[in-house]
Design a protein around this motif. Structure first.
Motif, PDB file in Angstrom:
ATOM      1  N   SER A  38       0.861  -1.122  -0.095  1.00  0.00           N
ATOM      2  CA  SER A  38      -0.027  -0.031  -0.078  1.00  0.00           C
ATOM      3  C   SER A  38       0.943   1.110  -0.027  1.00  0.00           C
ATOM      4  O   SER A  38       1.532   1.481   0.986  1.00  0.00           O
ATOM      5  N   ALA A  40       0.218   4.344   0.278  1.00  0.00           N
ATOM      6  CA  ALA A  40      -0.477   5.176   1.167  1.00  0.00           C
ATOM      7  C   ALA A  40       0.257   5.042   2.546  1.00  0.00           C
ATOM      8  O   ALA A  40       0.438   5.734   3.580  1.00  0.00           O
ATOM      9  N   SER A  41       0.257   3.500   3.052  1.00  0.00           N
ATOM     10  CA  SER A  41       0.860   2.923   4.297  1.00  0.00           C
ATOM     11  C   SER A  41       2.388   3.419   4.215  1.00  0.00           C
ATOM     12  O   SER A  41       2.623   3.908   5.223  1.00  0.00           O
ATOM     13  N   GLU A 167     -14.628 -11.165  10.913  1.00  0.00           N
ATOM     14  CA  GLU A 167     -15.081 -12.232   9.933  1.00  0.00           C
ATOM     15  C   GLU A 167     -14.952 -11.612   8.414  1.00  0.00           C
ATOM     16  O   GLU A 167     -15.147 -12.451   7.360  1.00  0.00           O
ATOM     17  N   ASN A 168     -14.819 -10.238   8.526  1.00  0.00           N
ATOM     18  CA  ASN A 168     -15.171  -9.648   6.993  1.00  0.00           C
ATOM     19  C   ASN A 168     -13.703  -9.781   6.300  1.00  0.00           C
ATOM     20  O   ASN A 168     -13.970 -10.061   5.321  1.00  0.00           O
ATOM     21  N   LEU A 169     -12.617  -9.721   7.176  1.00  0.00           N
ATOM     22  CA  LEU A 169     -11.539  -9.615   6.422  1.00  0.00           C
ATOM     23  C   LEU A 169     -10.556 -10.642   7.482  1.00  0.00           C
ATOM     24  O   LEU A 169      -9.786  -9.944   8.277  1.00  0.00           O
TER      25      LEU A 169
ATOM     26  N   ARG B  32     -20.073  -5.008   3.981  1.00  0.00           N
ATOM     27  CA  ARG B  32     -19.168  -5.969   4.374  1.00  0.00           C
ATOM     28  C   ARG B  32     -19.650  -7.222   4.115  1.00  0.00           C
ATOM     29  O   ARG B  32     -20.883  -7.592   4.290  1.00  0.00           O
ATOM     30  N   PRO B  33     -18.923  -8.513   3.772  1.00  0.00           N
ATOM     31  CA  PRO B  33     -19.262  -9.715   3.404  1.00  0.00           C
ATOM     32  C   PRO B  33     -19.823 -10.178   4.710  1.00  0.00           C
ATOM     33  O   PRO B  33     -20.798 -10.988   4.396  1.00  0.00           O
ATOM     34  N   MET B  34     -19.741 -10.035   5.845  1.00  0.00           N
ATOM     35  CA  MET B  34     -20.528 -10.654   6.836  1.00  0.00           C
ATOM     36  C   MET B  34     -21.804  -9.784   7.521  1.00  0.00           C
ATOM     37  O   MET B  34     -22.551 -10.412   8.423  1.00  0.00           O
ATOM     38  N   ASP B  54     -15.137  -6.181   1.224  1.00  0.00           N
ATOM     39  CA  ASP B  54     -14.612  -5.312   2.015  1.00  0.00           C
ATOM     40  C   ASP B  54     -13.541  -4.761   1.650  1.00  0.00           C
ATOM     41  O   ASP B  54     -12.324  -5.114   0.799  1.00  0.00           O
ATOM     42  N   ARG B  56     -10.953  -3.125   2.415  1.00  0.00           N
ATOM     43  CA  ARG B  56      -9.472  -3.166   2.746  1.00  0.00           C
ATOM     44  C   ARG B  56      -8.922  -4.268   1.912  1.00  0.00           C
ATOM     45  O   ARG B  56      -7.607  -4.263   2.005  1.00  0.00           O
ATOM     46  N   ARG B  57      -9.550  -4.989   1.255  1.00  0.00           N
ATOM     47  CA  ARG B  57      -8.877  -6.060   0.379  1.00  0.00           C
ATOM     48  C   ARG B  57      -9.244  -5.437  -1.134  1.00  0.00           C
ATOM     49  O   ARG B  57     -10.152  -4.984  -1.485  1.00  0.00           O
ATOM     50  N   PHE B  86      -6.540   3.057  10.291  1.00  0.00           N
ATOM     51  CA  PHE B  86      -5.931   3.354   9.122  1.00  0.00           C
ATOM     52  C   PHE B  86      -6.418   2.384   7.964  1.00  0.00           C
ATOM     53  O   PHE B  86      -6.595   2.767   6.770  1.00  0.00           O
ATOM     54  N   VAL B  90      -8.086   4.518   5.604  1.00  0.00           N
ATOM     55  CA  VAL B  90      -6.970   5.181   4.268  1.00  0.00           C
ATOM     56  C   VAL B  90      -6.933   4.019   3.415  1.00  0.00           C
ATOM     57  O   VAL B  90      -6.885   4.191   2.097  1.00  0.00           O
ATOM     58  N   ILE B  91      -6.519   2.721   3.822  1.00  0.00           N
ATOM     59  CA  ILE B  91      -6.293   1.853   2.721  1.00  0.00           C
ATOM     60  C   ILE B  91      -7.481   1.327   1.939  1.00  0.00           C
ATOM     61  O   ILE B  91      -7.410   1.365   0.761  1.00  0.00           O
ATOM     62  N   GLU B  94      -7.890   3.870  -0.517  1.00  0.00           N
ATOM     63  CA  GLU B  94      -6.620   3.715  -1.821  1.00  0.00           C
ATOM     64  C   GLU B  94      -7.039   2.771  -2.682  1.00  0.00           C
ATOM     65  O   GLU B  94      -6.984   2.983  -3.775  1.00  0.00           O
TER      66      GLU B  94
END
Lengths: 350, 352
Positions: A38, A40-41, A167-169, B32-34, B54, B56-57, B86, B90-91, B94
């Protein structure tokens, strides 16, 4: 003689804060680069901790920056490949735990590092916490006598929200052989083998008391024997409050601490059979009162249970600069991972 | 329009989707998936399509952006430590912006926050507008402000580097049903005990049913492209008036210890100075003992919604009293008629 090593960090997630805060202020290290998939990270980490450059591709970073030391802080399943590439590029590797998913992979990586004449160091930061060093001194000074029993107990409500319960990720650690417990097992085992190094027998019960598909295990109860010395290992998510308890019992006395709320309860011979219990109670009472103030101050001053990390990194950098053996040796990592392997081999025997 | 709404199952997101459906838009709701979609009032609406993602992925986001006219980006992490936020703020942003570039989506309405302004360096009594100074020292702010600032920075970069049409909407504190108590009233001491700080600071509030239409209008109006727009309601109350109105409606309030704003600010400045000078800035003080955070929540300012009215032709529909009444009522606020119902009703009217 070199007095500063050029450092780079691969992976800028939560644990990177502990590494980067050391690298940002240490006189033995110069933070040359940070790398993350990432941008940004990576950019945030670089600006927050003052890195010279930012990369999304670690191979490009190794080619262009040519660091002396790389800190690998990515998810565990990526460690082996990244570590090999770093070692091949002639870089010492400081790797977050668990260093690899299996003992076989560790052995392969360890041989690879030694054949390239580079150091491969797995993070055993809790072994360098102030209270653990104090316990080691009590043993070295023969105040506790010969170590007979060790108990390392971690209690954390990992199912009640937070990164492991998401559980989402699902956290990548769920894919490791010990599931979420793999995130803690290195610390637990590294402490056990600090006090009883040569483990000969192991029995372990791995359980998933909370059930469900996300968690492979949420509980570990194990007994480890080394000669006449016994160790008990416990990981529980159902026994609050959270804590990281370490007890070492010797032939003369015992000592216990909680690395999350540090104190040192030390019960030893102090003034003969009659007065020792009274003096021990008084001394430990004073220690508890003192610890409550110190822990309050530490909380305000942002001194966390990771306090051993900076000490470990400082000693590691000093050793690398002086071309000496680092404080965590190949043997330390070998013993730790061998015990993890032995515990995992006990899966489903209960 | 076909709108992709991130954070669709969140507090504000649910109302934004409701408003978009009422305005006749097709909505691709990112949850979100769940997530349990059945709890969402509009889950079976014909114009809603659920996307389980999600953010974040990275994988799979671009595929879901196909044929979308505009993205309304509400998703952000409001809980957890800095790195959890974050990742979720943020991610996630992005990844969304990268996917928008890949899918060639040109229109973005980004939901920012009033938290991005620099309240410490803005004099008391100033009218806070879109041109007010942005926070220059984010590390002194809380995790929410820090990550929202980074998020807005990413969106600005995205706007500058790509030929895209961006609107940044900055709502004040959004309140509504189940979200009536506010961090603008004080600091939490225990589960049910708050330190109520001051009483006469104007609260930059926006009722969720007023804010949601402004966001949908921002996606609809070409005049909003390239603009940053603050959203607050008319006739904003001060802290005292807001609490009194809640008391009048017998809304369950926590126990409170009152402290004068000037006294609290003096305490915070003393602690802050002590930390900087004696402790070399090493201490992390609680939010209410940090003057930077304290000013962001309790300092006396004025707030304007003029640009929102002019650009979006928006007007807050509900007054504070009406908003509180609706929030405390049993009325189904998120109910949306199915398109067929509307057609049938129209036919009935015509035939009648």
């Amino acid at each position: 003689m070199t007095t500063t090593l050029k450092s780079a960090v691969i992976g800028t997630g939560a644990i990177s804060k502990e590494h980067l805060s050391f690298l940002a202020k240490s006189e033995r290290a110069h933070l040359a680069s940070v790398c993350d998939l990432s941008p940004a990270s990576a950019k945030y980490a670089a600006s927050r901790f003052g890195a010279d450059s930012v990369y999304a591709n670690y191979n490009q970073m190794l080619d262009e920056v040519k660091p002396d030391v790389v800190h690998i802080l990515t998810p565990p399943h990526t460690h082996k490949k990244i570590a090999k590439d770093c070692l091949e590029a002639g870089v010492h590797v400081f790797c977050e735990k668990p260093i690899t998913a299996t003992y076989d992979e560790f052995q392969e990586l360890s041989s690879f590092a030694q054949s390239h004449n580079r150091w491969l160091i797995e993070n055993h930061n809790y072994c360098f916490n102030e209270k653990i060093l104090a316990i080691q001194k009590l043993i070295a000074d023969d105040i506790l006598g010969e170590v007979q029993e060790v108990e390392v107990r971690v209690a954390l409500p990992i199912r009640d929200g937070g990164i492991f319960a998401d559980e989402n990720l699902p956290n990548p650690i769920h894919q490791m052989p010990a599931g979420v417990i793999h995130d803690f097992i290195t610390h637990i085992c590294s402490l056990v083998v600090r006090f009883i190094p040569d483990v000969s027998r192991v029995a372990a019960a791995w359980s998933n008391h909370g059930g469900g598909d996300l968690f492979k295990y949420d509980d570990l109860d194990a007994t480890v024997i080394a000669g006449s010395a016994h160790a008990r290992i416990r990981f529980s998510c159902h026994t609050l409050p959270k804590g990281f308890y370490v007890t070492v019992r010797g032939s003369k006395g015992y000592v216990e601490t909680d690395l999350f709320q540090p104190h040192l309860r030390c019960v030893i011979p102090r003034a003969g059979d009659l007065l020792s219990p009274l003096i021990n109670h008084f001394a430990n009472g004073c220690d508890f009162v003192g610890s409550s103030f110190i822990n309050f101050r530490n909380k305000i001053m942002q001194k966390t249970p990771y306090e051993g990390m900076h000490r470990l990194l400082d000693k590691t950098y000093q050793a690398l600069i002086e071309d000496k053996q680092p404080p965590i040796t190949f043997e330390d990592i070998e013993r730790t991972n061998k015990l993890v392997h032995a515990l995992l081999s006990e899966d489903k025997r209960f | 329009m076909k709108l992709l709404v991130t954070g669709a199952s969140g507090f504000l997101g649910q109302y934004v989707v409701t408003e978009a459906l009422r305005s006749g838009h097709q909505v691709r709701a990112v949850v979100r998936p769940m997530s349990n979609e059945k709890r969402l009032a509009w889950h079976n609406h014909a114009n809603v399509e659920f996307i389980r993602l999600d953010l974040r992925r990275k994988n799979g986001i671009a595929d879901e952006l196909k044929d979308v006219d505009a993205v309304i980006h509400l998703a952000a992490a409001k809980e957890g430590d800095f790195y959890t936020r974050f990742a979720g703020t943020v991610i996630a942003t992005e990844n969304l912006l990268d996917a928008m570039i890949e899918a060639k989506i040109k229109r973005l309405v980004h939901i920012s926050t009033f938290s991005v302004y620099d309240y410490l360096r803005t004099p008391s009594g100033t009218n806070i507008t879109e041109k007010t100074l942005i926070e220059s020292d984010p590390l002194e702010r809380d995790e929410y402000a820090q990550t929202k600032l980074l998020q807005e920075e990413l969106v600005r970069e995205f706007e500058q580097k790509n030929q895209v049409e961006v609107t940044i909407v900055r709502p004040g504190l959004v309140y509504g049903r189940d979200n009536l108590w506010s961090s603008l009233l004080g600091g939490q001491l225990t589960n049910n005990l708050w330190l109520r700080i001051g009483g006469y600071a104007t609260m930059p509030l926006t009722y969720v049913e007023n804010c949601a239409p402004a966001i949908v209008l921002a996606a609809e109006h070409p005049e909003a492209i390239g603009q940053t727009i603050n959203i607050v309601d008319d006739n904003l109350p001060n802290q005292r008036a807001y609490v009194k109105k809640q008391e009048k409606r017998k809304y369950p309030l926590p126990k409170m210890i009152r402290i004068n704003w000037t006294l609290m600010r003096t305490i915070a400045w003393t602690m802050w100075k002590y930390n900087k000078v004696v402790l070399k800035g090493q201490a992390r003080l609680p939010g209410i003992a940090n003057p930077v955070i304290l000013d962001a929540r309790f300092k006396h300012f004025r707030f304007s919604n003029l640009p929102a009215k002019e650009i979006l032709n928006w007007k807050p529909k509900y007054s504070l009293d009406k908003a509180l009444e609706r929030s405390c009522s049993n009325e189904e606020l998120l109910k949306v008629q199915q398109p067929s119902d509307t057609v049938e009703e129209k036919e009935l009217v015509v035939s009648g």
